[in-house]
Design a protein around this motif. Structure first.
Motif, PDB file in Angstrom:
ATOM      1  N   PRO A   1      59.634  41.133  20.840  1.00 53.58           N
ATOM      2  CA  PRO A   1      61.021  41.426  20.453  1.00 53.58           C
ATOM      3  C   PRO A   1      61.910  41.870  21.613  1.00 53.58           C
ATOM      4  O   PRO A   1      63.106  41.574  21.627  1.00 53.58           O
ATOM      5  CB  PRO A   1      60.866  42.541  19.414  1.00 53.58           C
ATOM      6  CG  PRO A   1      59.504  42.345  18.845  1.00 53.58           C
ATOM      7  CD  PRO A   1      58.681  41.840  19.976  1.00 53.58           C
ATOM      8  N   VAL A   2      61.353  42.596  22.588  1.00 59.12           N
ATOM      9  CA  VAL A   2      62.145  43.032  23.736  1.00 59.12           C
ATOM     10  C   VAL A   2      62.635  41.827  24.525  1.00 59.12           C
ATOM     11  O   VAL A   2      63.815  41.732  24.906  1.00 59.12           O
ATOM     12  CB  VAL A   2      61.316  43.965  24.637  1.00 59.12           C
ATOM     13  CG1 VAL A   2      62.076  44.301  25.917  1.00 59.12           C
ATOM     14  CG2 VAL A   2      60.961  45.245  23.894  1.00 59.12           C
ATOM     15  N   CYS A   3      61.741  40.880  24.760  1.00 61.75           N
ATOM     16  CA  CYS A   3      62.103  39.666  25.490  1.00 61.75           C
ATOM     17  C   CYS A   3      63.190  38.895  24.749  1.00 61.75           C
ATOM     18  O   CYS A   3      64.204  38.492  25.340  1.00 61.75           O
ATOM     19  CB  CYS A   3      60.849  38.803  25.676  1.00 61.75           C
ATOM     20  SG  CYS A   3      61.144  37.193  26.429  1.00 61.75           S
ATOM     21  N   ARG A   4      63.016  38.720  23.459  1.00 58.26           N
ATOM     22  CA  ARG A   4      63.989  37.950  22.686  1.00 58.26           C
ATOM     23  C   ARG A   4      65.342  38.661  22.615  1.00 58.26           C
ATOM     24  O   ARG A   4      66.396  38.014  22.667  1.00 58.26           O
ATOM     25  CB  ARG A   4      63.446  37.695  21.275  1.00 58.26           C
ATOM     26  CG  ARG A   4      62.132  36.921  21.267  1.00 58.26           C
ATOM     27  CD  ARG A   4      61.835  36.357  19.891  1.00 58.26           C
ATOM     28  NE  ARG A   4      61.735  37.384  18.871  1.00 58.26           N
ATOM     29  CZ  ARG A   4      60.605  37.979  18.501  1.00 58.26           C
ATOM     30  NH1 ARG A   4      59.478  37.659  19.106  1.00 58.26           N
ATOM     31  NH2 ARG A   4      60.591  38.882  17.548  1.00 58.26           N
ATOM     32  N   SER A   5      65.320  39.990  22.503  1.00 57.34           N
ATOM     33  CA  SER A   5      66.581  40.732  22.419  1.00 57.34           C
ATOM     34  C   SER A   5      67.353  40.665  23.732  1.00 57.34           C
ATOM     35  O   SER A   5      68.581  40.527  23.732  1.00 57.34           O
ATOM     36  CB  SER A   5      66.301  42.191  22.048  1.00 57.34           C
ATOM     37  OG  SER A   5      65.760  42.277  20.755  1.00 57.34           O
TER      38      SER A   5
ATOM     39  N   ARG B   1      66.427  40.663  34.867  1.00 61.37           N
ATOM     40  CA  ARG B   1      65.942  41.963  34.404  1.00 61.37           C
ATOM     41  C   ARG B   1      64.634  41.817  33.622  1.00 61.37           C
ATOM     42  O   ARG B   1      63.728  42.647  33.746  1.00 61.37           O
ATOM     43  CB  ARG B   1      67.004  42.631  33.529  1.00 61.37           C
ATOM     44  CG  ARG B   1      68.190  43.149  34.322  1.00 61.37           C
ATOM     45  CD  ARG B   1      69.287  43.661  33.426  1.00 61.37           C
ATOM     46  NE  ARG B   1      70.428  44.128  34.201  1.00 61.37           N
ATOM     47  CZ  ARG B   1      71.619  44.387  33.711  1.00 61.37           C
ATOM     48  NH1 ARG B   1      71.837  44.225  32.411  1.00 61.37           N
ATOM     49  NH2 ARG B   1      72.597  44.805  34.483  1.00 61.37           N
ATOM     50  N   LEU B   2      64.559  40.762  32.828  1.00 63.52           N
ATOM     51  CA  LEU B   2      63.326  40.522  32.082  1.00 63.52           C
ATOM     52  C   LEU B   2      62.176  40.197  33.022  1.00 63.52           C
ATOM     53  O   LEU B   2      61.043  40.637  32.813  1.00 63.52           O
ATOM     54  CB  LEU B   2      63.547  39.373  31.100  1.00 63.52           C
ATOM     55  CG  LEU B   2      62.375  39.014  30.194  1.00 63.52           C
ATOM     56  CD1 LEU B   2      61.938  40.206  29.365  1.00 63.52           C
ATOM     57  CD2 LEU B   2      62.746  37.841  29.282  1.00 63.52           C
TER      58      LEU B   2
ATOM     59  N   ARG C   1      61.020  52.565  30.566  1.00 61.80           N
ATOM     60  CA  ARG C   1      61.363  51.286  31.199  1.00 61.80           C
ATOM     61  C   ARG C   1      61.972  50.312  30.198  1.00 61.80           C
ATOM     62  O   ARG C   1      62.984  49.663  30.484  1.00 61.80           O
ATOM     63  CB  ARG C   1      60.129  50.663  31.857  1.00 61.80           C
ATOM     64  CG  ARG C   1      60.456  49.410  32.663  1.00 61.80           C
ATOM     65  CD  ARG C   1      59.282  48.953  33.476  1.00 61.80           C
ATOM     66  NE  ARG C   1      58.834  49.957  34.403  1.00 61.80           N
ATOM     67  CZ  ARG C   1      59.447  50.269  35.543  1.00 61.80           C
ATOM     68  NH1 ARG C   1      60.575  49.635  35.876  1.00 61.80           N
ATOM     69  NH2 ARG C   1      58.964  51.190  36.337  1.00 61.80           N
ATOM     70  N   VAL C   2      61.379  50.222  29.024  1.00 63.70           N
ATOM     71  CA  VAL C   2      61.921  49.317  28.008  1.00 63.70           C
ATOM     72  C   VAL C   2      63.324  49.760  27.597  1.00 63.70           C
ATOM     73  O   VAL C   2      64.253  48.942  27.514  1.00 63.70           O
ATOM     74  CB  VAL C   2      60.971  49.261  26.794  1.00 63.70           C
ATOM     75  CG1 VAL C   2      61.626  48.504  25.647  1.00 63.70           C
ATOM     76  CG2 VAL C   2      59.654  48.595  27.167  1.00 63.70           C
ATOM     77  N   LEU C   3      63.489  51.059  27.346  1.00 59.57           N
ATOM     78  CA  LEU C   3      64.811  51.567  26.975  1.00 59.57           C
ATOM     79  C   LEU C   3      65.823  51.344  28.088  1.00 59.57           C
ATOM     80  O   LEU C   3      66.975  50.960  27.841  1.00 59.57           O
ATOM     81  CB  LEU C   3      64.721  53.061  26.650  1.00 59.57           C
ATOM     82  CG  LEU C   3      64.284  53.450  25.238  1.00 59.57           C
ATOM     83  CD1 LEU C   3      64.177  54.961  25.122  1.00 59.57           C
ATOM     84  CD2 LEU C   3      65.245  52.907  24.205  1.00 59.57           C
ATOM     85  N   GLY C   4      65.401  51.601  29.328  1.00 58.41           N
ATOM     86  CA  GLY C   4      66.302  51.437  30.465  1.00 58.41           C
ATOM     87  C   GLY C   4      66.786  50.012  30.616  1.00 58.41           C
ATOM     88  O   GLY C   4      67.981  49.755  30.824  1.00 58.41           O
TER      89      GLY C   4
ATOM     90  N   LEU D   1      63.139  48.639  19.319  1.00 55.84           N
ATOM     91  CA  LEU D   1      62.288  47.758  20.129  1.00 55.84           C
ATOM     92  C   LEU D   1      61.309  48.569  20.972  1.00 55.84           C
ATOM     93  O   LEU D   1      60.157  48.163  21.153  1.00 55.84           O
ATOM     94  CB  LEU D   1      63.170  46.891  21.029  1.00 55.84           C
ATOM     95  CG  LEU D   1      64.047  45.877  20.299  1.00 55.84           C
ATOM     96  CD1 LEU D   1      65.026  45.223  21.261  1.00 55.84           C
ATOM     97  CD2 LEU D   1      63.204  44.826  19.601  1.00 55.84           C
ATOM     98  N   ALA D   2      61.760  49.719  21.499  1.00 55.33           N
ATOM     99  CA  ALA D   2      60.857  50.576  22.274  1.00 55.33           C
ATOM    100  C   ALA D   2      59.734  51.106  21.389  1.00 55.33           C
ATOM    101  O   ALA D   2      58.588  51.237  21.841  1.00 55.33           O
ATOM    102  CB  ALA D   2      61.639  51.731  22.892  1.00 55.33           C
ATOM    103  N   ARG D   3      60.049  51.399  20.138  1.00 49.17           N
ATOM    104  CA  ARG D   3      59.020  51.856  19.208  1.00 49.17           C
ATOM    105  C   ARG D   3      57.991  50.754  18.963  1.00 49.17           C
ATOM    106  O   ARG D   3      56.784  51.027  18.895  1.00 49.17           O
ATOM    107  CB  ARG D   3      59.671  52.285  17.898  1.00 49.17           C
ATOM    108  CG  ARG D   3      58.672  52.606  16.792  1.00 49.17           C
ATOM    109  CD  ARG D   3      59.359  53.162  15.560  1.00 49.17           C
ATOM    110  NE  ARG D   3      60.535  52.406  15.195  1.00 49.17           N
ATOM    111  CZ  ARG D   3      60.514  51.252  14.538  1.00 49.17           C
ATOM    112  NH1 ARG D   3      59.359  50.702  14.199  1.00 49.17           N
ATOM    113  NH2 ARG D   3      61.649  50.643  14.218  1.00 49.17           N
TER     114      ARG D   3
END
Length: 406
Positions: free
Chosen positions: A131-135, A152-153, A276-279, A294-296
């Motif tokens: 989900p992080v990648c897709r978002s 960034r990804l 890192r994910v949140l940042g 997404l971080a969760r």
């Protein structure tokens, strides 16, 4: 179109069902909104004519992350240079060496050629693109900064790959020593010690207590060796089913965080991953509530998943994220103050990335220090075990020699 899917809900329970949607991407998005995380989806057999195509092999976690880091980096370079997306995906498909990854890129290219955006094409493969990648891709497409988001990804994937490689590399040698130690011990008990047992019987000498114990252990292993794989296999499946249950995962995650030396290191790794994910997401203009969700999802520890959920509730109520973190002992007070300062200054994204870099560097140093201590410790234990077995075998011979001279 009816699609059969396999997914996990918020509690980690496996769910299998069917859903109606125009395509797999739409189905995955609808299920995600319901709190389900799809691992596999395909057309259901029957009137629809069966499954569409053959089932693709799964990528391992490390292999997936390595391919994703290389893919996003190369795609970022091609898009930044002005190459159209379809041509860029075609070039990456042709140069892919991994057959499984080649199928992934081919599927992406096909969907993009049909008119879907890259983020929509990625939604059909949730086991590869999280989900992080897709978002991030969706945020880049909507904001016009697609190349920036790809970069960034790529940075996020490379950082995660670097941390994973550092941990695995540090643990390879200790694991190898443990395997060698177990192999040497099994070799001596199963093959060397029985030869000495026949010698001791022919000499009819009294045996020391530790030699008798080793003889009994060797005899039990030789007689009932078949119980070892049975017990190991049964124990493995029982432990695996318990570990993957919610109660087992919660127990293990809580116990690991309380281990004297490893606990603080695991806490730093968990905090660094969330930061890192949140940042990356906040810097990419993803809304804070969505970024926290997404971080969760990417957090692997139940305790930190609950902590991020509390932060989501605090933000929903209008409070700051730092207040939820400050109320827990899972995040150090200094980090909470740094996050609070970032919220007040409006620079929370860069600050979280700096925190993640600092924690990852500190964790790498600590892991190397611990493994440098662990390696000689394992060698010492191995030497003591082998020495104990050798002394138990030769001590009766020494006693016999002494008696003969007497």
């Amino acid at each position: 179109m009816k699609l059969a899917y396999q997914a996990f809900d918020m509690s980690g329970k496996a769910v299998s069902d069917t859903v109606e949607a125009s395509d797999a991407a739409e189905a995955v998005e609808n299920l995600r909104r319901q709190g389900l995380y799809v691992t596999e989806i395909h057309a259901q057999g029957g009137a629809s004519g069966g499954k569409t195509g053959r089932r693709r092999k799964r990528l391992g976690s490390g292999k997936r992350l390595k391919n994703l880091a290389m893919f996003t980096r190369q795609l970022s370079v091609l898009v930044t240079s002005g190459t159209p997306l379809v041509q860029a995906l075609g070039a990456l498909e042709r140069q892919a060496n991994d057959k499984v990854w080649k199928e992934v890129v081919m599927s992406l290219r096909g969907r993009v050629e049909e008119g879907a955006t890259l983020s929509q094409a990625m939604q059909a493969q949730p086991d590869v693109f999280d989900p992080v990648c897709r978002s991030l891709i969706a945020a880049g497409e909507s904001s016009g900064s697609f190349d920036t988001m790809l970069d960034r990804l790529a940075t996020l994937s490379r950082k995660q790959l670097h941390v994973r490689g550092a941990i695995v590399g540090a643990l390879i040698y200790p694991a190898l020593l443990i395997v060698v130690a177990m192999g040497v011990l099994a070799l001596m008990l199963l093959f060397v010690l029985p030869r000495f047992a026949g010698l001791f019987q022919s000499l009819d000498v009294p045996l020391p207590i530790m030699t008798k114990l080793l003889m009994k252990l060797s005899g039990a292993l030789r007689s009932y060796w078949w119980t070892i794989p049975l017990a190991g296999g049964g124990g493995f499946f029982l432990a695996r089913s318990w570990i993957f249950s919610l109660a087992g995962k919660r127990t293990i995650d809580t116990v690991l965080l309380k281990v004297p030396v490893a606990g603080p290191v695991l806490q730093n790794f968990a905090v660094a991953r969330i930061a890192r994910v949140l940042g990356v997401l906040v810097t990419g203009k993803v809304p804070l509530l969505e970024a926290l969700g997404l971080a969760r999802e990417t957090s692997r520890n139940v305790n930190y998943m609950e902590l991020v959920s509390k932060a989501e509730e605090a933000v929903t109520r209008g409070s700051s994220m730092s207040t939820a973190f400050a109320a827990s002992n899972l995040v150090s007070p200094s980090l909470c103050e740094a996050i609070k300062s970032g919220e007040q200054s409006g620079q929370m994204g860069p600050l979280l990335l700096n925190i993640a870099d600092f924690l990852d560097e500190e964790n790498e140093v600590v892991v190397k220090s611990l493994t440098s201590i662990l390696e000689p410790l394992i060698l010492v234990v191995l030497g003591l075990v082998v020495g104990f077995v050798a002394l138990s075998m030769f001590l009766p011979l020494f006693d016999l020699t002494s008696a003969t001279h007497g």
